[in-house]
Design a protein around this motif. Structure first.
Motif, PDB file in Angstrom:
ATOM      1  N   ALA A  50      38.678  38.075  50.620  1.00  0.00           N
ATOM      2  CA  ALA A  50      38.795  37.275  51.879  1.00  0.00           C
ATOM      3  C   ALA A  50      38.295  38.101  52.931  1.00  0.00           C
ATOM      4  N   GLU A  51      38.871  39.028  53.264  1.00  0.00           N
ATOM      5  CA  GLU A  51      38.587  39.996  54.611  1.00  0.00           C
ATOM      6  C   GLU A  51      37.051  40.391  54.511  1.00  0.00           C
ATOM      7  N   THR A  52      36.704  40.712  53.208  1.00  0.00           N
ATOM      8  CA  THR A  52      35.108  41.263  52.932  1.00  0.00           C
ATOM      9  C   THR A  52      34.081  40.274  53.340  1.00  0.00           C
ATOM     10  N   ALA A  53      34.426  38.903  52.767  1.00  0.00           N
ATOM     11  CA  ALA A  53      33.628  37.918  53.198  1.00  0.00           C
ATOM     12  C   ALA A  53      33.856  37.064  54.609  1.00  0.00           C
ATOM     13  N   GLY A  54      34.912  37.488  55.040  1.00  0.00           N
ATOM     14  CA  GLY A  54      35.175  36.895  56.441  1.00  0.00           C
ATOM     15  C   GLY A  54      35.468  35.325  56.522  1.00  0.00           C
ATOM     16  N   HIS A  55      36.304  35.106  55.129  1.00  0.00           N
ATOM     17  CA  HIS A  55      36.197  33.604  54.834  1.00  0.00           C
ATOM     18  C   HIS A  55      37.759  33.436  54.322  1.00  0.00           C
ATOM     19  N   HIS A  56      38.658  32.802  54.780  1.00  0.00           N
ATOM     20  CA  HIS A  56      40.280  32.853  54.503  1.00  0.00           C
ATOM     21  C   HIS A  56      40.306  31.657  53.823  1.00  0.00           C
ATOM     22  N   PRO A  57      41.073  31.663  52.530  1.00  0.00           N
ATOM     23  CA  PRO A  57      41.507  30.361  52.034  1.00  0.00           C
ATOM     24  C   PRO A  57      42.990  30.083  52.761  1.00  0.00           C
ATOM     25  N   ASP A  58      43.219  28.818  52.831  1.00  0.00           N
ATOM     26  CA  ASP A  58      44.523  28.224  53.316  1.00  0.00           C
ATOM     27  C   ASP A  58      45.529  28.247  52.051  1.00  0.00           C
ATOM     28  N   LEU A  59      46.411  28.779  52.009  1.00  0.00           N
ATOM     29  CA  LEU A  59      47.504  28.897  50.986  1.00  0.00           C
ATOM     30  C   LEU A  59      48.949  28.354  51.204  1.00  0.00           C
ATOM     31  N   GLN A  60      49.235  27.692  49.995  1.00  0.00           N
ATOM     32  CA  GLN A  60      50.803  27.362  50.007  1.00  0.00           C
ATOM     33  C   GLN A  60      51.388  27.942  48.927  1.00  0.00           C
ATOM     34  N   SER A  62      54.931  28.101  46.667  1.00  0.00           N
ATOM     35  CA  SER A  62      56.223  27.477  46.354  1.00  0.00           C
ATOM     36  C   SER A  62      56.745  28.235  44.994  1.00  0.00           C
ATOM     37  N   TYR A  63      57.582  29.120  45.187  1.00  0.00           N
ATOM     38  CA  TYR A  63      58.124  29.938  43.957  1.00  0.00           C
ATOM     39  C   TYR A  63      57.005  30.610  43.215  1.00  0.00           C
ATOM     40  N   ASN A  64      56.485  29.940  42.238  1.00  0.00           N
ATOM     41  CA  ASN A  64      55.698  30.569  41.255  1.00  0.00           C
ATOM     42  C   ASN A  64      54.365  29.755  41.095  1.00  0.00           C
ATOM     43  N   ARG A  65      54.293  28.905  42.126  1.00  0.00           N
ATOM     44  CA  ARG A  65      53.015  27.947  42.317  1.00  0.00           C
ATOM     45  C   ARG A  65      52.367  28.453  43.672  1.00  0.00           C
ATOM     46  N   VAL A  66      50.910  28.754  43.449  1.00  0.00           N
ATOM     47  CA  VAL A  66      50.175  29.053  44.726  1.00  0.00           C
ATOM     48  C   VAL A  66      48.896  27.907  44.669  1.00  0.00           C
ATOM     49  N   VAL A  67      48.892  27.104  46.088  1.00  0.00           N
ATOM     50  CA  VAL A  67      47.732  26.133  45.886  1.00  0.00           C
ATOM     51  C   VAL A  67      46.763  26.807  47.041  1.00  0.00           C
ATOM     52  N   ILE A  68      45.541  26.860  46.429  1.00  0.00           N
ATOM     53  CA  ILE A  68      44.336  27.444  47.380  1.00  0.00           C
ATOM     54  C   ILE A  68      43.638  26.346  47.916  1.00  0.00           C
ATOM     55  N   ASN A  69      43.362  26.263  49.146  1.00  0.00           N
ATOM     56  CA  ASN A  69      42.433  25.452  49.744  1.00  0.00           C
ATOM     57  C   ASN A  69      41.288  26.048  50.590  1.00  0.00           C
TER      58      ASN A  69
END
Length: 93
Positions: A50-60, A62-69
């Protein structure tokens, strides 16, 4: 500023990313892990690309679950940047 993709281009790109779904003006993916530590390890793997691309996902997280937007906020929707980052994220363990 990045150029917004057409609906047709978005559908073409999504067809190559089976774990990702269209959510309004973003694409989203949910990853489930065995526990919290493993989920955070995955999130930490996102930092360098993300840093290399200069494009960062929004993350959620919740314990063992990651939602990437992903969306190109300054363009107001989906661009090539989002799909390039989705492909990179999909390749991570």
């Amino acid at each position: 500023m990045a150029t917004l993709l057409s609906d047709r281009d978005i559908q073409t790109q999504l067809s190559q990313l089976p774990d990702w779904n269209l959510d309004g003006k973003a694409i989203t993916c949910t990853r489930t892990f065995k526990d919290f530590v493993t989920a955070i390890d995955f999130v930490n793997q996102l930092v360098e690309p993300a840093e290399t691309a200069g494009h960062h996902p929004d993350l959620q997280i919740s314990y063992n679950r990651v939602v990437i937007n992903l969306s190109t906020h300054d363009a107001g929707g989906l661009t090539e940047k989002d799909f390039a980052m989705a492909k990179t994220i999909s390749a991570l363990g």
